[in-house]
Design an enzyme around this catalytic site. Structure first.
Site, PDB file in Angstrom:
ATOM      1  CG  ASP A  14      90.864  50.532 -30.597  1.00 14.71           C
ATOM      2  OD1 ASP A  14      89.927  51.380 -31.119  1.00 14.71           O
ATOM      3  OD2 ASP A  14      91.651  49.532 -30.858  1.00 14.71           O
ATOM      4  CG  ASP A  16      86.544  46.268 -32.358  1.00 10.54           C
ATOM      5  OD1 ASP A  16      85.785  45.517 -31.484  1.00 10.54           O
ATOM      6  OD2 ASP A  16      85.981  47.021 -33.134  1.00 10.54           O
TER       7      ASP A  16
END
Length: 191
Positions: A14, A16
């Site tokens: 992922d 952020d």
């Protein structure tokens, strides 16, 4: 006796809150800040011969808060700071769009796996919220939660058996390497 899962061949991160400090709807490459251990985690995965990708929901596009070009510029800056990621895939849709790519749906994971030429069951998804692990599960991949201040306590409890304290530890564990300062298989501590 249960069959051991196949070895990991790709790590899908992922963006952020996992690799980068979370700046909501960031469209400014100058605001990109890798989290501690992120560049090392990417480098470790690559040295081990694992393919790498980023799978990221970017609903700011669908909400009209930033453009796809801004997301690409942020991703390019992140790629420079992290030492190079193989594939970048993002969902531009707002949460209510009903698309198949927005995590927790499997689309991003399946797309990244296909672009890397790796079966989904050979992928490990590392993220900071339940949607990351649910997307992994829906795609047939494995997932590791790296909680941060934004991770709901209920999500940490729900995925307690699939948690790592940081992204570097998550990659080390996937590779079967002992955590630093913890005893290895031979009883010695790693530096």
């Amino acid at each position: 006796m249960s069959k051991a899962p196949p070895p990991v061949r790709a790590v899908l991160f992922d963006r952020d809150g996992t690799l980068l400090a979370d700046v909501p709807y960031n469209g400014d490459p100058d605001r990109v800040r890798p989290l501690p251990g992120a560049a090392e985690a990417v480098a470790l995965a690559r040295r081990a011969g694992l393919a790498t990708a980023v799978v990221s929901n970017q609903s700011g596009i669908g909400r009209g808060l930033l453009t796809a070009g801004q997301v690409h510029a942020v991703n390019e800056r992140a790629d420079e700071l992290l030492g190079g990621i193989g594939v970048w895939v993002f969902c531009p849709h707002a949460p209510d769009a009903g698309c198949g790519c927005r995590k927790p749906r499997p689309g991003l994971v399946l797309t990244a796996a296909a672009r890397l030429g790796v079966r989904p069951d050979r992928c490990l998804v590392i993220g900071d919220i339940a949607a990351d692990l649910l997307a992994a599960r829906a795609a047939g991949a494995r997932g590791v939660l790296v909680p941060n201040a934004a991770t709901a306590p209920a999500e940490v409890r729900r995925f307690a058996a699939q948690c790592a304290p940081d992204v570097l530890t998550a990659v080390r564990t996937a590779l079967g390497a002992p955590e630093r300062g913890h005893p290895g298989r031979d009883g010695r501590r790693s530096p």
